[in-house]
Every structure is written in structure tokens, then in C-alpha cells.
Design a protein around this motif. Structure first.
Motif, short mmCIF file in Angstrom:
data_model
loop_
_atom_site.label_atom_id
_atom_site.label_comp_id
_atom_site.label_asym_id
_atom_site.label_seq_id
_atom_site.Cartn_x
_atom_site.Cartn_y
_atom_site.Cartn_z
N THR A 6 8.44 3.62 -7.71
CA THR A 6 9.03 4.17 -6.61
C THR A 6 8.30 3.76 -5.18
O THR A 6 8.84 3.20 -4.34
CB THR A 6 9.38 5.59 -6.67
OG1 THR A 6 10.25 5.89 -7.75
CG2 THR A 6 10.35 6.12 -5.40
N ALA A 7 7.18 4.17 -5.29
CA ALA A 7 6.26 3.92 -4.08
C ALA A 7 6.17 2.39 -3.92
O ALA A 7 6.16 2.16 -2.63
CB ALA A 7 4.83 4.63 -4.25
N VAL A 11 4.80 10.71 3.34
CA VAL A 11 4.25 10.92 4.30
C VAL A 11 2.86 10.44 4.18
O VAL A 11 2.28 9.95 5.14
CB VAL A 11 4.58 12.50 4.67
CG1 VAL A 11 3.66 12.60 5.94
CG2 VAL A 11 5.90 12.34 5.09
N VAL A 12 2.00 11.00 3.09
CA VAL A 12 0.76 10.67 3.01
C VAL A 12 0.38 9.31 2.73
O VAL A 12 -0.51 8.91 3.15
CB VAL A 12 0.14 11.84 1.83
CG1 VAL A 12 -1.30 11.48 1.44
CG2 VAL A 12 0.40 12.93 2.24
N MET A 13 1.30 8.82 1.79
CA MET A 13 1.29 7.31 1.66
C MET A 13 1.20 6.25 2.76
O MET A 13 0.14 5.56 3.30
CB MET A 13 1.78 6.83 0.75
CG MET A 13 1.74 5.37 0.05
SD MET A 13 0.43 5.18 -0.93
CE MET A 13 1.21 6.00 -2.41
N GLU A 14 2.12 6.95 3.77
CA GLU A 14 2.14 6.13 4.89
C GLU A 14 0.98 6.04 6.08
O GLU A 14 0.50 5.27 6.66
CB GLU A 14 3.57 6.39 5.67
CG GLU A 14 4.82 5.89 5.06
CD GLU A 14 4.74 4.33 4.99
OE1 GLU A 14 4.39 3.66 5.93
OE2 GLU A 14 5.37 3.89 4.01
N GLY A 15 0.80 7.50 5.96
CA GLY A 15 -0.54 8.02 6.90
C GLY A 15 -1.84 7.04 6.53
O GLY A 15 -2.51 6.54 7.36
N LEU A 16 -2.07 7.24 5.26
CA LEU A 16 -3.26 6.66 4.96
C LEU A 16 -3.16 4.94 5.02
O LEU A 16 -4.29 4.26 5.41
CB LEU A 16 -3.58 6.92 3.43
CG LEU A 16 -4.10 8.21 2.92
CD1 LEU A 16 -4.26 8.32 1.30
CD2 LEU A 16 -5.32 8.63 3.68
N ASP A 17 -2.12 4.36 4.75
CA ASP A 17 -1.83 3.07 5.14
C ASP A 17 -2.31 2.87 6.54
O ASP A 17 -2.83 1.97 6.70
CB ASP A 17 -0.52 2.67 4.41
CG ASP A 17 -0.08 1.20 4.40
OD1 ASP A 17 -1.11 0.51 3.88
OD2 ASP A 17 1.10 0.97 4.80
N GLU A 18 -1.71 3.31 7.30
CA GLU A 18 -1.98 3.11 8.65
C GLU A 18 -3.32 3.54 9.18
O GLU A 18 -3.78 2.58 10.07
CB GLU A 18 -0.78 3.73 9.56
CG GLU A 18 0.49 3.55 9.33
CD GLU A 18 1.67 3.99 10.43
OE1 GLU A 18 1.15 4.83 11.00
OE2 GLU A 18 2.81 3.87 10.24
#
Length: 345
Positions: free
Chosen positions: A15-16, A166-173
Motif C-alpha cells: 500500500t505504501a 503522514v509520518v512517511m511523507e514527513g520523513l520523505d520530505e
């Protein structure tokens, strides 16, 4: 029937990864599903683990382990998709020294003088060691948090599928920001012939930089959409095909025989005012050259929680990361100051 942990982990990873993909269908087990079907299934499975406070308390360690393993699997792949063409990305075990071995080419031995920079988090500049043919990159923790209101959580308006996203997007950026800082710092080490600054796109200026980079091998241009959209011939369109391509894509994917790779852009907050990548910069890098960006992931992701006075919960995530640049004089940089987000906003 609820999935076992192994299948649930696989579902979370699929999914991610699917969210950032342009595909229509994705494989899970022997079947194909749309992203929305995968996401809804993940939500339902997580509700069975944490649909009430008592369930959440009972299964918290399982949920956190799921988030940790998903991030460890998916995050390096997302960074590879974005920056893999000019970044060397590796994962190291906790406690191992993140060491990259230089690939020495004949051209590099003959004439490529090397400059090294390391940009630490929060703007702290640090030196990292060049030891013979090995580069050791210092890693530090980056982190992010997603807050869950207790009532929203119990009511099902927010669940851990949202938290993971949300956490994945934050770490990615956060990683993109570190890469951006490292590249920007490296620009200062380049010689006069390898960089140029203009208030707009000047065709002859770009051509001169490409000529320098091409002397080490056919080069590729890396930039954001904003920069790519400015790269048009100064004396009108050469062909109707170019005009159609610019209209359909917003930019030309090929500039005088050189591929233009557009980097994904994002914003640091919901106001859409501060961009993650400064669009003023375009990097011209020979194909097959030593990749200038070195990215090291060290150890496993750590997930924990903090309970606020209002009983809302912050799921906090930490990942050890190091970003450094190894710049040689076969790389060129064009700066269009009109696009500079640090001066125009």
C-alpha cells in the motif's frame, strides 16, 4: 478473518509503495487490487488491531513494529525513485560505519579534482572523512510525529493507516531537504567554468555548461518542473513537435540531445508557500560519473508515543540518516535567480 502479521506487513508495504506509483493495479498475493482497495483493506485490518482503546493497548507493540518495518522497507525505495540517478543510496546495520567506496575512473584519475561537503541537520556543517578510496558519512536522527486525538481515534475518524501515511511523507520530505542542503553547499566548491548564475534562462549559458560536463561523457540535466519549463529555444520553436511537447508536458524532456530529469516538488507546510526543493538550481551530470550524493540509512526505524494532557497521542518516528556530497569538476550547476524561493518569497 484478520491477516497474520506477515501478511499484514506485506499489505502495508504494498500500500505504501502503491501510493507513489502511476500504475492502476497492484499485486497482493495472487490477486490484483487498486490503491484505494489496498488502502481500505489496510484501514480495516488496523481497526481490528486498534479499533478501541483496549485493543490499541493490547496490540500497540505489534502496530509500532508494523510501522517500523514498513518504513525501513519503503523509505529507501522512495528516495531511490526520486534521486537514484545521481545519488548512491545504501542501508547499513546499526553501529556499522556508513562507508562508501569511490569508483575511480580513468578520467577521474587524470583530471577530476574532488571536493567534499557534509551538511548536518539543522544547518550544522560538519566534515566527513575521505580515507583513500572510502568515504565515511556521519549519520544523525531525523524524526517526525503524527498526533491522534483520542476521541477521533475511538470514533474511527483517524486510524493508523493515516498515521503511517503522514509520518512517511514527513520523513520523505525531511530527507529531500537534507539532500537539497548538501547539493547547495557543494555548489560553492565548484570552479567558475562549472557554474553560472542568470536572472532567467539563457540558452548560451546552459550550452556552455553542458559542453563542460559533456567533455567527461554525455550529460543529463536534473531540475524541478519550474526550471525545466523555462528551457525553451531563444529564437523560437525548432519544430512543431517541440511546441506540442511543451504544451502537453509543460517542459521539454530533451534539451539538444540531453535528457531532462524532473525532480518531484513538494511543500514544507499546508500553505504551499515554502517549497522543499529550491527550483532555481539545475544540475548537469555526465552519465556514468561518480554519483555526487551519498545517502546512508543506519539501523532500524524507531517508533514510540507520547501521551498529551488531553489524552491525545503523538506517534513519534525516528530514523538515522546521513547525506553528503562528493563533487568533482565534471559536474555543472545553473542557477536561475528568478526562480529562487529564498529570495522571491
Amino acid at each position: 478473518m484478520a491477516l497474520n502479521k506477515s501478511d499484514l506487513l506485506e499489505l502495508a508495504k504494498v500500500t505504501a509503495n502503491a501510493k507513489a506509483s502511476s500504475q492502476v493495479a497492484y499485486s497482493f498475493g495472487e490477486d490484483k487490487f487498486s490503491y484505494s482497495e489496498l488502502n481500505e483493506t489496510l484501514r480495516n485490518e488496523l481497526r481490528e488491531l486498534a479499533g478501541t482503546y483496549s485493543l490499541y493497548r493490547e496490540n500497540k507493540n505489534t502496530i509500532f513494529s508494523l510501522i517500523e518495518e514498513t518504513i525501513d522497507d519503503v523509505l529507501p525505495r522512495k528516495v531511490m525513485d526520486q534521486y537514484g540517478q545521481f545519488a548512491d543510496i545504501r542501508t547499513f546495520a546499526q553501529g556499522d560505519k556508513p562507508v562508501f567506496t569511490q569508483r575511480i575512473t580513468a578520467a577521474a584519475k587524470r583530471r577530476a579534482k574532488q571536493f567534499i561537503t557534509k551538511v548536518g541537520l539543522a544547518g550544522i556543517y560538519e566534515v566527513f572523512k575521505l580515507d583513500g578510496k572510502s568515504i565515511e558519512v556521519t549519520t544523525e536522527a531525523i524524526g517526525g510525529a503524527a498526533q491522534i486525538g483520542f476521541e477521533e481515534f475511538l470514533d474511527g475518524r483517524v486510524d493508523f493507516a493515516d498515521v503511517l501515511d503522514v509520518v512517511m511523507e514527513g520523513l520523505d520530505e525531511a530527507i529531500y531537504v537534507e539532500i537539497e542542503k548538501a547539493l547547495r553547499a557543494a555548489v560553492n566548491t565548484l570552479g567558475t567554468a562549472n557554474k553560472a548564475t542568470e536572472s532567467n534562462f539563457v540558452e548560451t549559458t546552459m550550452d556552455n555548461l553542458i559542453a563542460v560536463a559533456d567533455s567527461y561523457g554525455k550529460s543529463t540535466i536534473y531540475c524541478t518542473y519550474e526550471f525545466a519549463a523555462t528551457m525553451v529555444p531563444s529564437e523560437g520553436w525548432v519544430s512543431d513537435n517541440m511546441r506540442d511537447q511543451k504544451w502537453n508536458n509543460g517542459y521539454l524532456a530533451n534539451y539538444k540531445g540531453h535528457n531532462v530529469v524532473v525532480l518531484n516538488q513538494s511543500f514544507e507546510d499546508e500553505t504551499n508557500m515554502k517549497k522543499v526543493i529550491n527550483p532555481a538550481y539545475a544540475y548537469i551530470i555526465p552519465v556514468g560519473a561518480e554519483k555526487p550524493v551519498k545517502i546512508a540509512f543506519e539501523g532500524n526505524t524507531i517508533v514510540d508515543e507520547y501521551v498529551n494532557k488531553d489524552r491525545s497521542r503523538e506517534v513519534q518516528v525516528y530514523k538515522k540518516l546521513g547525506v553528503a556530497t562528493l563533487i568533482t569538476n565534471n559536474i555543472c550547476v545553473y542557477v536561475n535567480t528568478t526562480l529562487d524561493t529564498e529570495t522571491s518569497m
